[in-house]
Design a protein around this motif. Sequence first.
Motif, PDB file in Angstrom:
ATOM      1  N   UNK A  41     -44.931  26.222   9.323  1.00 12.30           N
ATOM      2  CA  UNK A  41     -45.212  26.260  10.754  1.00 12.30           C
ATOM      3  C   UNK A  41     -46.661  26.494  11.120  1.00 12.30           C
ATOM      4  N   UNK A  42     -47.533  26.506  10.120  1.00 11.51           N
ATOM      5  CA  UNK A  42     -48.947  26.768  10.397  1.00 11.51           C
ATOM      6  C   UNK A  42     -49.808  25.598   9.944  1.00 11.51           C
ATOM      7  N   UNK A  43     -51.058  25.639  10.362  1.00 11.16           N
ATOM      8  CA  UNK A  43     -52.005  24.626   9.929  1.00 11.16           C
ATOM      9  C   UNK A  43     -52.553  24.937   8.547  1.00 11.16           C
ATOM     10  N   UNK A  44     -53.184  23.973   7.907  1.00 15.22           N
ATOM     11  CA  UNK A  44     -53.757  24.197   6.569  1.00 15.22           C
ATOM     12  C   UNK A  44     -54.885  25.223   6.587  1.00 15.22           C
ATOM     13  N   UNK A  45     -54.914  26.030   5.523  1.00 19.13           N
ATOM     14  CA  UNK A  45     -55.979  27.022   5.360  1.00 19.13           C
ATOM     15  C   UNK A  45     -56.784  26.672   4.129  1.00 19.13           C
TER      16      UNK A  45
ATOM     17  N   UNK B   1     -67.505  31.539  18.236  1.00 18.09           N
ATOM     18  CA  UNK B   1     -67.062  30.143  18.231  1.00 18.09           C
ATOM     19  C   UNK B   1     -65.545  30.053  18.330  1.00 18.09           C
ATOM     20  N   UNK B   2     -65.044  29.108  19.125  1.00 17.07           N
ATOM     21  CA  UNK B   2     -63.607  28.899  19.218  1.00 17.07           C
ATOM     22  C   UNK B   2     -63.105  28.081  18.039  1.00 17.07           C
ATOM     23  N   UNK B   3     -63.975  27.343  17.368  1.00  9.81           N
ATOM     24  CA  UNK B   3     -63.559  26.510  16.249  1.00  9.81           C
ATOM     25  C   UNK B   3     -63.071  25.160  16.750  1.00  9.81           C
ATOM     26  N   UNK B   4     -61.915  24.729  16.213  1.00  7.00           N
ATOM     27  CA  UNK B   4     -61.320  23.454  16.604  1.00  7.00           C
ATOM     28  C   UNK B   4     -60.140  23.751  17.532  1.00  7.00           C
ATOM     29  N   UNK B   5     -60.188  23.190  18.710  1.00  5.43           N
ATOM     30  CA  UNK B   5     -59.151  23.436  19.708  1.00  5.43           C
ATOM     31  C   UNK B   5     -58.392  22.154  20.005  1.00  5.43           C
ATOM     32  N   UNK B   6     -57.085  22.216  19.858  1.00  7.78           N
ATOM     33  CA  UNK B   6     -56.218  21.069  20.145  1.00  7.78           C
ATOM     34  C   UNK B   6     -55.316  21.386  21.335  1.00  7.78           C
ATOM     35  N   UNK B   7     -55.168  20.401  22.188  1.00  8.42           N
ATOM     36  CA  UNK B   7     -54.200  20.508  23.285  1.00  8.42           C
ATOM     37  C   UNK B   7     -53.502  19.173  23.472  1.00  8.42           C
ATOM     38  N   UNK B  87     -44.192  13.607  14.989  1.00  7.23           N
ATOM     39  CA  UNK B  87     -44.900  14.229  13.873  1.00  7.23           C
ATOM     40  C   UNK B  87     -45.674  15.427  14.394  1.00  7.23           C
ATOM     41  N   UNK B  88     -46.318  16.127  13.487  1.00 12.80           N
ATOM     42  CA  UNK B  88     -47.288  17.148  13.872  1.00 12.80           C
ATOM     43  C   UNK B  88     -48.670  16.569  13.602  1.00 12.80           C
ATOM     44  N   UNK B  89     -49.530  16.662  14.593  1.00 15.10           N
ATOM     45  CA  UNK B  89     -50.860  16.077  14.513  1.00 15.10           C
ATOM     46  C   UNK B  89     -51.901  17.189  14.381  1.00 15.10           C
ATOM     47  N   UNK B  90     -52.750  17.029  13.387  1.00 16.12           N
ATOM     48  CA  UNK B  90     -53.823  17.987  13.165  1.00 16.12           C
ATOM     49  C   UNK B  90     -55.167  17.303  13.326  1.00 16.12           C
ATOM     50  N   UNK B  91     -56.026  17.951  14.075  1.00 13.20           N
ATOM     51  CA  UNK B  91     -57.422  17.554  14.180  1.00 13.20           C
ATOM     52  C   UNK B  91     -58.241  18.487  13.304  1.00 13.20           C
ATOM     53  N   UNK B  92     -59.304  17.972  12.721  1.00 11.47           N
ATOM     54  CA  UNK B  92     -60.175  18.795  11.888  1.00 11.47           C
ATOM     55  C   UNK B  92     -61.616  18.359  12.073  1.00 11.47           C
ATOM     56  N   UNK B  93     -62.526  19.295  11.857  1.00 13.18           N
ATOM     57  CA  UNK B  93     -63.947  18.959  11.845  1.00 13.18           C
ATOM     58  C   UNK B  93     -64.547  19.449  10.538  1.00 13.18           C
ATOM     59  N   UNK B  94     -65.702  18.900  10.194  1.00 14.26           N
ATOM     60  CA  UNK B  94     -66.281  19.180   8.884  1.00 14.26           C
ATOM     61  C   UNK B  94     -67.794  19.014   8.924  1.00 14.26           C
ATOM     62  N   UNK B  95     -68.513  20.011   8.431  1.00 17.52           N
ATOM     63  CA  UNK B  95     -69.920  19.759   8.145  1.00 17.52           C
ATOM     64  C   UNK B  95     -69.971  18.885   6.888  1.00 17.52           C
ATOM     65  N   UNK B  96     -70.997  18.174   6.644  1.00 20.07           N
ATOM     66  CA  UNK B  96     -71.002  17.204   5.554  1.00 20.07           C
ATOM     67  C   UNK B  96     -70.745  17.881   4.212  1.00 20.07           C
ATOM     68  N   UNK B 103     -57.523  22.442  13.443  1.00 22.58           N
ATOM     69  CA  UNK B 103     -56.935  22.995  14.639  1.00 22.58           C
ATOM     70  C   UNK B 103     -55.527  23.480  14.342  1.00 22.58           C
ATOM     71  N   UNK B 104     -54.873  24.025  15.345  1.00 23.43           N
ATOM     72  CA  UNK B 104     -53.544  24.611  15.144  1.00 23.43           C
ATOM     73  C   UNK B 104     -52.420  23.589  15.250  1.00 23.43           C
ATOM     74  N   UNK B 105     -52.754  22.358  15.596  1.00 24.51           N
ATOM     75  CA  UNK B 105     -51.752  21.299  15.578  1.00 24.51           C
ATOM     76  C   UNK B 105     -51.098  21.026  16.906  1.00 24.51           C
ATOM     77  N   UNK B 106     -50.621  19.796  17.060  1.00 31.83           N
ATOM     78  CA  UNK B 106     -49.829  19.375  18.212  1.00 31.83           C
ATOM     79  C   UNK B 106     -48.514  18.819  17.694  1.00 31.83           C
ATOM     80  N   UNK B 107     -47.421  19.409  18.142  1.00 27.27           N
ATOM     81  CA  UNK B 107     -46.105  18.917  17.729  1.00 27.27           C
ATOM     82  C   UNK B 107     -45.622  17.911  18.767  1.00 27.27           C
TER      83      UNK B 107
END
Lengths: 109, 111
Positions: A41-45, B1-7, B87-96, B103-107
């Motif tokens: 239920x959580x995101x990847x760590x 920083x909030x980090x990665x925020x998904x809505x 599905x569950x959708x995850x967004x992510x960001x990355x420095x090179x 993010x925490x995901x969108x179901x």
Amino acid sequence: GESVGLHLPTLSVQEGDNSIINCAYSNSASDYFIWYKQESGKGPQFIIDIRSNMDKRQGQRVTVLLNKTVKHLSLQIAATQPGDSAVYFCGEGGSRLTFGEGTQLTVNP
Amino acid sequence: NAGVTQTPKFRILKIGQSMTLQCTQDMNHNYMYWYRQDPGMGLKLIYYSVGAGITDKGEVPNGYNVSRSTTEDFPLRLELAAPSQTSVYFCASQPQDAELFFGSGTQLSVL
């Protein structure tokens, strides 16, 4: 095409034992590898990463080994604890990270 | 920083509806990603971006579109929702060449 896969879909260990999770990759051009843990239920760590110019990297209770000759990546967890129970994913790439299907690690008390 | 925020965190769509999944990051990362994760499965790359104005297809891009007009935002668009997009959708960001920040995901459920 590119693929990242895992040798075993499930792994069950006793608390206190060492765990080894394996991963095979097919893209020999990949220069960055990474391990993630995902609890239900959580995101990847993020756990640990390694670049292709290294063979081994250690973190806190975790070690990642990279064998470029056979395109194999492994994650070793020392003194496995119940809190380590999760799905573990390996990823490969650089600017385009792809992940394997994951291994479910279960730690028995 | 909030980090990665998904809505949003959860959404139910009817077949054929459209929607945009929002993703924003405040870490000034150039690389951003969208993944989907079906139950009991791994992360499949939908689209990614190496910087503002640049997007590329991943492993499973069909049925989705993205844009990257700013460094901070990377929205994912579903034009005609289908049950296969549940599905569950995850967004992510990355420095090179470093770890991804997820993010925490969108179901999303498409009924």
